[in-house]
Scaffold this active site. Structure first.
Site, short mmCIF file in Angstrom:
data_model
loop_
_atom_site.label_atom_id
_atom_site.label_comp_id
_atom_site.label_asym_id
_atom_site.label_seq_id
_atom_site.Cartn_x
_atom_site.Cartn_y
_atom_site.Cartn_z
N GLU A 77 0.88 -1.30 0.15
CA GLU A 77 0.07 0.13 0.08
C GLU A 77 0.96 0.96 0.13
O GLU A 77 0.58 2.18 -0.76
CB GLU A 77 -0.93 -0.06 1.42
CG GLU A 77 -2.34 -0.65 1.00
CD GLU A 77 -3.12 -0.59 2.30
OE1 GLU A 77 -3.00 0.24 2.98
OE2 GLU A 77 -3.76 -1.66 2.40
N GLU A 130 -13.57 6.29 11.68
CA GLU A 130 -13.75 6.08 9.98
C GLU A 130 -14.79 7.04 9.18
O GLU A 130 -14.36 7.68 8.25
CB GLU A 130 -14.33 4.63 9.64
CG GLU A 130 -13.22 3.76 9.97
CD GLU A 130 -11.87 3.73 8.94
OE1 GLU A 130 -12.26 3.98 7.86
OE2 GLU A 130 -10.96 3.02 9.39
N GLU A 184 -9.85 -2.80 8.68
CA GLU A 184 -9.57 -3.45 7.17
C GLU A 184 -11.07 -3.55 6.71
O GLU A 184 -11.14 -3.34 5.54
CB GLU A 184 -8.99 -4.68 7.51
CG GLU A 184 -7.26 -4.46 8.02
CD GLU A 184 -6.31 -3.95 6.84
OE1 GLU A 184 -6.96 -2.75 6.11
OE2 GLU A 184 -5.28 -4.17 6.87
C1 LIG Z 1 -8.65 5.47 7.47
C2 LIG Z 1 -8.14 4.11 7.03
N1 LIG Z 1 -8.83 3.02 7.46
C3 LIG Z 1 -8.72 1.77 7.07
C4 LIG Z 1 -7.78 1.57 6.14
C5 LIG Z 1 -7.63 0.13 5.62
O1 LIG Z 1 -6.33 -0.28 5.68
C6 LIG Z 1 -7.07 2.74 5.64
N2 LIG Z 1 -6.03 2.64 4.62
N3 LIG Z 1 -7.48 3.93 6.08
#
Ligand SMILES: Cc1ncc(CO)c(N)n1
Length: 229
Positions: A96, A218, A148
């Site tokens: 990533e 989130e 995730e």
């Molecule tokens: C804010 C956020 N939540 C979850 C993921 C999942 O890896 C991410 N990359 N970023």
């Protein structure tokens, strides 16, 4: 888990029980307006760019958090395969970070210039608080699954039949929405449910509180893409 005996809850899995109980906030996190706008093709690309820069910072902070879970799995877990699932998660974080570095220049986003916004700082601080050795493996493995799973569920929605995701964003959605990532999330969920089955009531309450906090963070994280923070 009012209205259900402990045995009933164990059959269906603690996590699904909580997701049903906290449906509204779970939906808020997994069907955010930014995601819905990607899916219907009306996404504001400056919102996407803001998300991209902020998420790069988040992912970098996520690595030491996952490393702390790996240590707890090694010390506390009754199943040696847990460590392998967590290690595969670390490997995908490595990919990533490389992906963010190649994606950002395509959009004119300079990753070294990104200033973390308040919601991002709050989230990173929350992760840091969970790195303490006092926080139980059962708590952090469930939090890991939730973090995730929100991305997996959100981005998979943008790949469903009938979605009008712009071509230039399909790769982003594939990154988290692909079946392999879905299977990895399911492995994390199985570990979490297995630990929750044996957890004391105190640990169960601590996990539920932490899970709700993740869902809130989130939603706030997606909200940053509006750029009015
Ligand atoms: C804010 C956020 N939540 C979850 C993921 C999942 O890896 C991410 N990359 N970023």
């Amino acid at each position: 888990m009012e209205g259900k005996t402990r045995e009933e809850v164990e059959k269906s899995g603690m996590i699904d029980t909580w997701l049903m109980k906290h449906r509204l906030i779970y939906t808020g996190a997994t069907r955010h307006p930014l995601i819905l706008s990607i899916r219907d093709g009306t996404v504001d690309l400056s919102a996407y760019k803001r998300w991209l820069g902020q998420d790069y910072i988040f992912v970098r902070a996520f690595v030491p958090f996952v490393a702390s879970i790996l240590i707890k799995a090694w010390k506390e877990s009754d199943d040696a395969t847990d460590m392998e699932v967590i290690l595969s998660g670390m490997a995908s974080l490595n990919d990533e970070i490389a992906w963010f570095k190649s994606e950002a220049p395509k959009w004119g986003v300079q990753l070294t210039d990104i200033v973390p916004q308040k919601a991002n700082q709050d989230y990173c601080r929350f992760l840091e608080s969970l790195m303490s050795l006092d926080v139980k493996y059962t708590v952090v493995i469930t939090v890991f699954w939730a973090i995730e799973a929100v991305y997996q569920t959100s981005f998979a929605l943008c790949l469903e039949d009938g979605s009008k995701t712009p071509a230039e964003l399909r790769e982003t959605c594939q990154r988290w929405g692909n079946d392999g990532f879905g299977q990895y999330c399911n492995s994390l969920k199985k570990i979490a449910n297995r630990r929750l089955e044996k957890a004391s009531d105190d640990v169960l309450s601590a996990v539920e509180v932490a899970l709700l906090r993740v869902l809130e963070l989130e939603v706030e994280f997606w909200n940053m893409s509006r750029g009015d923070a």
